[in-house]
Design a protein around this motif. Structure first.
Motif, PDB file in Angstrom:
ATOM      1  N   THR A   7       0.873  -1.318  -0.022  1.00 13.11           N
ATOM      2  CA  THR A   7       0.228   0.151   0.044  1.00 13.11           C
ATOM      3  C   THR A   7       0.731   1.339   0.064  1.00 13.11           C
ATOM      4  OG1 THR A   7      -1.735  -1.227   1.222  1.00 13.11           O
ATOM      5  CG2 THR A   7      -2.180   1.182   1.267  1.00 13.11           C
ATOM      6  N   HIS A   8       0.434   2.303  -0.785  1.00  8.43           N
ATOM      7  CA  HIS A   8       1.176   3.559  -0.807  1.00  8.43           C
ATOM      8  C   HIS A   8       0.772   4.497   0.409  1.00  8.43           C
ATOM      9  CE1 HIS A   8       2.511   1.872  -4.530  1.00  8.43           C
ATOM     10  NE2 HIS A   8       3.411   2.776  -4.662  1.00  8.43           N
ATOM     11  N   TYR A   9       1.587   5.167   0.842  1.00  7.01           N
ATOM     12  CA  TYR A   9       1.231   6.041   1.942  1.00  7.01           C
ATOM     13  C   TYR A   9       2.076   7.615   1.786  1.00  7.01           C
ATOM     14  CZ  TYR A   9      -0.451   2.037   4.571  1.00  7.01           C
ATOM     15  OH  TYR A   9      -1.042   0.856   4.859  1.00  7.01           O
ATOM     16  N   CYS A  10       1.810   8.839   2.164  1.00 11.51           N
ATOM     17  CA  CYS A  10       2.308   9.674   2.176  1.00 11.51           C
ATOM     18  C   CYS A  10       2.521  10.442   3.587  1.00 11.51           C
ATOM     19  CB  CYS A  10       1.639  10.791   1.438  1.00 11.51           C
ATOM     20  SG  CYS A  10       2.401  12.276   1.170  1.00 11.51           S
ATOM     21  N   PHE A  56       5.629   6.565  -0.019  1.00  3.00           N
ATOM     22  CA  PHE A  56       6.372   5.408   0.047  1.00  3.00           C
ATOM     23  C   PHE A  56       5.474   4.339  -0.066  1.00  3.00           C
ATOM     24  CE2 PHE A  56       5.627   6.920   4.374  1.00  3.00           C
ATOM     25  CZ  PHE A  56       4.913   5.990   5.007  1.00  3.00           C
ATOM     26  N   SER A  57       5.985   3.061  -0.473  1.00  4.63           N
ATOM     27  CA  SER A  57       5.129   1.781  -0.292  1.00  4.63           C
ATOM     28  C   SER A  57       5.557   1.062   0.906  1.00  4.63           C
ATOM     29  CB  SER A  57       5.066   0.962  -1.628  1.00  4.63           C
ATOM     30  OG  SER A  57       6.645   0.620  -1.937  1.00  4.63           O
ATOM     31  N   LEU A  58       4.522   0.213   1.302  1.00  2.00           N
ATOM     32  CA  LEU A  58       4.795  -0.248   2.601  1.00  2.00           C
ATOM     33  C   LEU A  58       4.051  -1.764   2.505  1.00  2.00           C
ATOM     34  CD1 LEU A  58       6.204   0.162   5.523  1.00  2.00           C
ATOM     35  CD2 LEU A  58       3.811   0.747   6.214  1.00  2.00           C
ATOM     36  N   SER A  59       4.713  -2.710   2.901  1.00  2.00           N
ATOM     37  CA  SER A  59       4.045  -4.116   2.903  1.00  2.00           C
ATOM     38  C   SER A  59       3.923  -4.615   4.172  1.00  2.00           C
ATOM     39  CB  SER A  59       4.860  -5.226   2.113  1.00  2.00           C
ATOM     40  OG  SER A  59       6.282  -5.371   2.474  1.00  2.00           O
ATOM     41  N   SER A  60       4.415  -3.848   5.260  1.00  2.00           N
ATOM     42  CA  SER A  60       4.495  -4.171   6.333  1.00  2.00           C
ATOM     43  C   SER A  60       3.310  -3.360   7.107  1.00  2.00           C
ATOM     44  CB  SER A  60       5.723  -4.331   7.285  1.00  2.00           C
ATOM     45  OG  SER A  60       6.065  -2.951   7.250  1.00  2.00           O
ATOM     46  N   SER A  61       3.335  -3.352   8.489  1.00  2.00           N
ATOM     47  CA  SER A  61       2.233  -2.900   9.428  1.00  2.00           C
ATOM     48  C   SER A  61       2.213  -1.246   9.215  1.00  2.00           C
ATOM     49  CB  SER A  61       1.990  -3.391  10.577  1.00  2.00           C
ATOM     50  OG  SER A  61       1.194  -2.493  11.658  1.00  2.00           O
ATOM     51  N   VAL A  62       1.456  -0.543   8.871  1.00  2.00           N
ATOM     52  CA  VAL A  62       1.424   0.898   8.945  1.00  2.00           C
ATOM     53  C   VAL A  62       1.306   1.493  10.371  1.00  2.00           C
ATOM     54  CG1 VAL A  62      -0.997   1.272   8.574  1.00  2.00           C
ATOM     55  CG2 VAL A  62       0.580   3.178   7.759  1.00  2.00           C
ATOM     56  N   GLN A  63       0.624   0.587  11.390  1.00  2.73           N
ATOM     57  CA  GLN A  63       0.195   1.144  12.441  1.00  2.73           C
ATOM     58  C   GLN A  63       1.629   0.988  13.375  1.00  2.73           C
ATOM     59  OE1 GLN A  63      -2.272   2.486  13.726  1.00  2.73           O
ATOM     60  NE2 GLN A  63      -3.692   2.020  12.000  1.00  2.73           N
ATOM     61  N   ALA A  64       2.567   0.087  13.015  1.00  4.04           N
ATOM     62  CA  ALA A  64       4.035   0.115  13.749  1.00  4.04           C
ATOM     63  C   ALA A  64       4.579   1.147  13.138  1.00  4.04           C
ATOM     64  CB  ALA A  64       4.521  -1.329  13.470  1.00  4.04           C
ATOM     65  N   LEU A  65       4.573   1.531  12.095  1.00  2.59           N
ATOM     66  CA  LEU A  65       5.344   2.794  11.620  1.00  2.59           C
ATOM     67  C   LEU A  65       4.847   4.041  12.201  1.00  2.59           C
ATOM     68  CD1 LEU A  65       7.487   4.096   9.604  1.00  2.59           C
ATOM     69  CD2 LEU A  65       5.180   4.033   7.968  1.00  2.59           C
ATOM     70  N   LYS A  82       1.474  13.374   9.837  1.00  2.92           N
ATOM     71  CA  LYS A  82       0.531  12.523   9.651  1.00  2.92           C
ATOM     72  C   LYS A  82       0.780  11.443   8.566  1.00  2.92           C
ATOM     73  CE  LYS A  82      -4.647  11.930   9.125  1.00  2.92           C
ATOM     74  NZ  LYS A  82      -5.625  12.865   9.134  1.00  2.92           N
ATOM     75  N   VAL A  83       0.568  10.195   8.659  1.00  3.76           N
ATOM     76  CA  VAL A  83       0.789   9.516   7.572  1.00  3.76           C
ATOM     77  C   VAL A  83      -0.671   9.235   6.882  1.00  3.76           C
ATOM     78  CG1 VAL A  83       1.748   7.033   6.855  1.00  3.76           C
ATOM     79  CG2 VAL A  83       2.593   8.244   8.463  1.00  3.76           C
ATOM     80  N   HIS A  84      -0.561   9.334   5.630  1.00  6.53           N
ATOM     81  CA  HIS A  84      -1.987   9.408   4.863  1.00  6.53           C
ATOM     82  C   HIS A  84      -1.885   7.996   3.987  1.00  6.53           C
ATOM     83  CE1 HIS A  84      -2.987  13.588   5.591  1.00  6.53           C
ATOM     84  NE2 HIS A  84      -1.519  13.501   5.505  1.00  6.53           N
ATOM     85  N   ASP A  85      -2.791   7.395   4.054  1.00  2.00           N
ATOM     86  CA  ASP A  85      -3.062   6.166   3.119  1.00  2.00           C
ATOM     87  C   ASP A  85      -3.563   6.814   1.712  1.00  2.00           C
ATOM     88  OD1 ASP A  85      -3.810   3.814   1.879  1.00  2.00           O
ATOM     89  OD2 ASP A  85      -5.050   2.929   3.355  1.00  2.00           O
TER      90      ASP A  85
END
Length: 286
Positions: A7-10, A56-65, A82-85
């Motif tokens: 998933t991509h995040y900003c 960035f793209s992320l395949s692990s837990s965004v909550q941990a990040l 803030k980290v946006h999905d």
């Protein structure tokens, strides 16, 4: 989860300037398996504020990040982040009066997938554009306003914003001034289009004013709405060249085109999470 499923995040960060911030942010993203695709920074020496935008793209837990970044940000002065999905469309409420050119351009770009948003409602102080909203399948709310009814009608508007969970409100040639109270409550969420390079030609009949002054350039300005009428932090501007032979009608036609362009471009910057408010101006990270 495969790379294709990531998933991509900003990430957006604004904080006081300090040494080692770029290294700290990039290291944390790397530690959590983020694949950085975009990384833009700006250090404003005049205000001593530092800004970061990273996609960035992320395949692990965004909550941990997010939890790890919250701990990191404690060490940054006056940090806001803030980290946006990016897979989630931003919810946008559009307000209009009788002019439809900006609204039509926003809807067209939205339908083409060029603006990553959901238009959750169209609000107007006139009923004229209800058929357009109905044809597009967008809920339309007629909220007429007079000096006597303004507090009650703005209360209805605030409730509608809450009910639709709209993050941003776009004034697409909405010809009413928001109250100081509402501007304060919606600070940083209301995007307005103004029919000139601010602060020129305020008030009624702007293109007649421009014609009377013999201007050679007409323009439009998109900005965040504040309690100071048409003087909020500027997001985007553009101009069109004109000359002495142009009538007020010619100027108005050219103005409608540039207004639509500037508003849609400014909204795209906001939806892409590129815009930071920095006092009375903005930082737009490309």
């Amino acid at each position: 989860m495969t790379a294709d499923q990531a998933t991509h995040y900003c990430l957006n960060l604004a904080c006081g300037s300090d040494q080692g911030q770029v290294a700290a942010v990039s290291a944390l993203l790397n530690q959590h398996g983020a694949y950085i695709e975009q990384f833009s920074v700006f250090d404003d020496h005049t205000t001593e504020r530092f800004y970061v935008r990273s996609v960035f793209s992320l395949s692990s837990s965004v909550q941990a990040l997010r939890s790890a970044f919250a701990e990191l940000a404690v060490g940054f002065p006056q940090a806001q982040w803030k980290v946006h999905d990016l897979a989630e469309p931003t919810r946008v409420l559009v307000m209009v009066s009788k002019f439809d050119h900006c609204l039509r351009e926003l809807i067209a770009q939205w339908r083409r997938g060029e603006l990553k948003m959901d238009i959750v409602a169209i609000v107007s102080n006139h009923p004229d554009l209800a058929p357009l909203a109905e044809a597009e399948g967008i809920p339309f709310h007629h909220i007429p306003i007079t000096a006597d009814t303004k507090p009650a009608q703005e209360a209805k508007l605030k409730q509608l914003i809450a009910d639709t969970d709209a993050e941003f409100i776009v004034l697409a040639r909405y010809m009413q001034v928001l109250s100081e109270t509402l501007c304060h409550e919606l600070h940083g969420r209301v995007i307005n289009i103004h029919h000139s390079f601010l602060p020129g030609f305020k008030g009624g009949k702007p293109y007649q004013q421009a014609h009377d002054r013999g201007v050679k350039l007409i323009g439009a300005t998109a900005h965040f709405a504040t309690t100071d009428l048409d003087e909020g932090p500027i997001i985007e501007q553009s101009v069109e060249r004109v000359d002495h032979a142009d009538t007020p009608q010619n100027l108005s036609q050219a103005g409608r085109l540039v207004e639509s362009l500037v508003l849609s471009r400014a909204l795209r910057f906001v939806l892409d999470r590129r815009v930071f408010i920095n006092g009375m101006k903005t930082v737009v990270l490309r």
